[in-house]
Scaffold this motif. Structure first.
Motif, PDB file in Angstrom:
ATOM      1  N   ARG A 173       0.839  -1.198   0.000  1.00 57.56           N
ATOM      2  CA  ARG A 173       0.000   0.000   0.000  1.00 57.56           C
ATOM      3  C   ARG A 173       0.875   1.249   0.000  1.00 57.56           C
ATOM      4  NH1 ARG A 173      -3.406   2.378  -2.187  1.00 57.56           N
ATOM      5  NH2 ARG A 173      -4.085   0.278  -2.503  1.00 57.56           N
ATOM      6  N   ASP A 174       1.948   1.259   0.819  1.00 57.23           N
ATOM      7  CA  ASP A 174       2.871   2.402   0.865  1.00 57.23           C
ATOM      8  C   ASP A 174       3.532   2.624  -0.490  1.00 57.23           C
ATOM      9  OD1 ASP A 174       2.297   2.776   3.542  1.00 57.23           O
ATOM     10  OD2 ASP A 174       4.173   1.869   4.268  1.00 57.23           O
ATOM     11  N   VAL A 175       3.928   1.525  -1.144  1.00 56.01           N
ATOM     12  CA  VAL A 175       4.553   1.631  -2.461  1.00 56.01           C
ATOM     13  C   VAL A 175       3.563   2.224  -3.469  1.00 56.01           C
ATOM     14  CG1 VAL A 175       5.459   0.295  -4.418  1.00 56.01           C
ATOM     15  CG2 VAL A 175       6.247  -0.184  -2.088  1.00 56.01           C
ATOM     16  N   LEU A 176       2.336   1.722  -3.455  1.00 56.10           N
ATOM     17  CA  LEU A 176       1.323   2.226  -4.385  1.00 56.10           C
ATOM     18  C   LEU A 176       1.029   3.705  -4.128  1.00 56.10           C
ATOM     19  CD1 LEU A 176      -1.173  -0.765  -4.458  1.00 56.10           C
ATOM     20  CD2 LEU A 176       0.380  -0.049  -6.287  1.00 56.10           C
ATOM     21  N   ASP A 231       2.179   6.526  -9.899  1.00 56.81           N
ATOM     22  CA  ASP A 231       1.400   5.834 -10.927  1.00 56.81           C
ATOM     23  C   ASP A 231       1.057   4.424 -10.434  1.00 56.81           C
ATOM     24  OD1 ASP A 231       0.173   4.879 -13.197  1.00 56.81           O
ATOM     25  OD2 ASP A 231       1.846   5.337 -14.550  1.00 56.81           O
ATOM     26  N   PRO A 232       0.098   4.316  -9.503  1.00 55.84           N
ATOM     27  CA  PRO A 232      -0.225   3.005  -8.943  1.00 55.84           C
ATOM     28  C   PRO A 232      -0.701   2.000  -9.993  1.00 55.84           C
ATOM     29  CG  PRO A 232      -1.780   4.673  -8.170  1.00 55.84           C
ATOM     30  CD  PRO A 232      -0.706   5.375  -8.926  1.00 55.84           C
ATOM     31  N   GLU A 233      -1.358   2.474 -11.050  1.00 55.24           N
ATOM     32  CA  GLU A 233      -1.809   1.555 -12.097  1.00 55.24           C
ATOM     33  C   GLU A 233      -0.624   0.869 -12.749  1.00 55.24           C
ATOM     34  OE1 GLU A 233      -4.399   1.436 -16.249  1.00 55.24           O
ATOM     35  OE2 GLU A 233      -4.140   3.344 -15.209  1.00 55.24           O
ATOM     36  N   LEU A 246       0.212  -3.112 -12.708  1.00 52.67           N
ATOM     37  CA  LEU A 246       0.351  -3.857 -13.960  1.00 52.67           C
ATOM     38  C   LEU A 246       1.695  -4.582 -14.030  1.00 52.67           C
ATOM     39  CD1 LEU A 246      -1.311  -1.370 -16.468  1.00 52.67           C
ATOM     40  CD2 LEU A 246      -2.212  -3.554 -15.641  1.00 52.67           C
ATOM     41  N   HIS A 247       2.763  -3.928 -13.604  1.00 54.94           N
ATOM     42  CA  HIS A 247       4.077  -4.583 -13.579  1.00 54.94           C
ATOM     43  C   HIS A 247       4.090  -5.728 -12.566  1.00 54.94           C
ATOM     44  CE1 HIS A 247       6.376  -2.097 -16.321  1.00 54.94           C
ATOM     45  NE2 HIS A 247       5.834  -1.015 -15.777  1.00 54.94           N
ATOM     46  N   PHE A 248       3.448  -5.505 -11.420  1.00 61.26           N
ATOM     47  CA  PHE A 248       3.383  -6.537 -10.389  1.00 61.26           C
ATOM     48  C   PHE A 248       2.646  -7.772 -10.911  1.00 61.26           C
ATOM     49  CE2 PHE A 248       1.083  -8.496  -6.816  1.00 61.26           C
ATOM     50  CZ  PHE A 248       2.162  -8.920  -6.071  1.00 61.26           C
ATOM     51  N   VAL A 249       1.498  -7.561 -11.527  1.00 60.97           N
ATOM     52  CA  VAL A 249       0.707  -8.678 -12.052  1.00 60.97           C
ATOM     53  C   VAL A 249       1.483  -9.406 -13.145  1.00 60.97           C
ATOM     54  CG1 VAL A 249      -1.387  -9.260 -13.343  1.00 60.97           C
ATOM     55  CG2 VAL A 249      -1.516  -7.719 -11.385  1.00 60.97           C
ATOM     56  N   ALA A 250       2.164  -8.656 -14.000  1.00 58.70           N
ATOM     57  CA  ALA A 250       2.943  -9.279 -15.079  1.00 58.70           C
ATOM     58  C   ALA A 250       4.070 -10.149 -14.522  1.00 58.70           C
ATOM     59  CB  ALA A 250       3.511  -8.210 -16.001  1.00 58.70           C
ATOM     60  N   SER A 251       4.561  -9.820 -13.339  1.00 57.70           N
ATOM     61  CA  SER A 251       5.677 -10.584 -12.769  1.00 57.70           C
ATOM     62  C   SER A 251       5.211 -11.814 -11.991  1.00 57.70           C
ATOM     63  CB  SER A 251       6.503  -9.693 -11.835  1.00 57.70           C
ATOM     64  OG  SER A 251       5.792  -9.431 -10.632  1.00 57.70           O
TER      65      SER A 251
END
Length: 121
Positions: free
Chosen positions: A81-84, A89-91, A95-100
């Motif tokens: 949550r802190d990172v987002l 640009d939380p989106e 998206l990068h997180f999901v792709a990984s």
């Protein structure tokens, strides 16, 4: 853990692995940092973790006993949550997180999103 130093993270891992509230001496005995640490160092770290809200403490007899303020999983979610919140640009981050993620992780995320949608209704 996001927002914690190396020794703080090691101490939190001891707290998370403990089955019950533990004293400073117990934390010191269970720490495996590869360094010889003083009792007062561990006491100061636990005091700092308490002040930061990561650990709770209760007076028992002449000493405090410590427990984590939240689970390892809750702490990880808070870090995400802190990172987002700080990314700008939380989106893009999501998206990068999901792709990984692995296929299994993607399935877990899909299931969690479905459960969240059902609870909103």
């Amino acid at each position: 853990m996001h927002g914690l130093g190396e020794l703080e993270t090691a101490v939190m891992n001891v707290l998370w692995d403990a089955d019950e509230p533990i004293k400073v001496r117990d934390v010191l005995e269970r720490l495996d940092t590869g360094k010889s640490l003083a009792y007062t160092t561990v006491m100061t770290v636990l005091d700092n973790l308490h002040r930061k809200g990561w650990a709770e403490r209760e007076h028992r007899g002449k000493a405090y006993v410590y427990t984590p303020a939240w689970s390892r999983e809750e702490a990880s979610a808070r870090a995400l949550r802190d990172v987002l919140d700080s990314s700008g640009d939380p989106e893009a981050v999501l998206l990068h997180f999901v792709a990984s993620g692995s296929d299994e992780e993607t399935d877990l995320l899909r299931g969690a999103l479905r459960k969240k949608r059902i609870r909103r209704r």
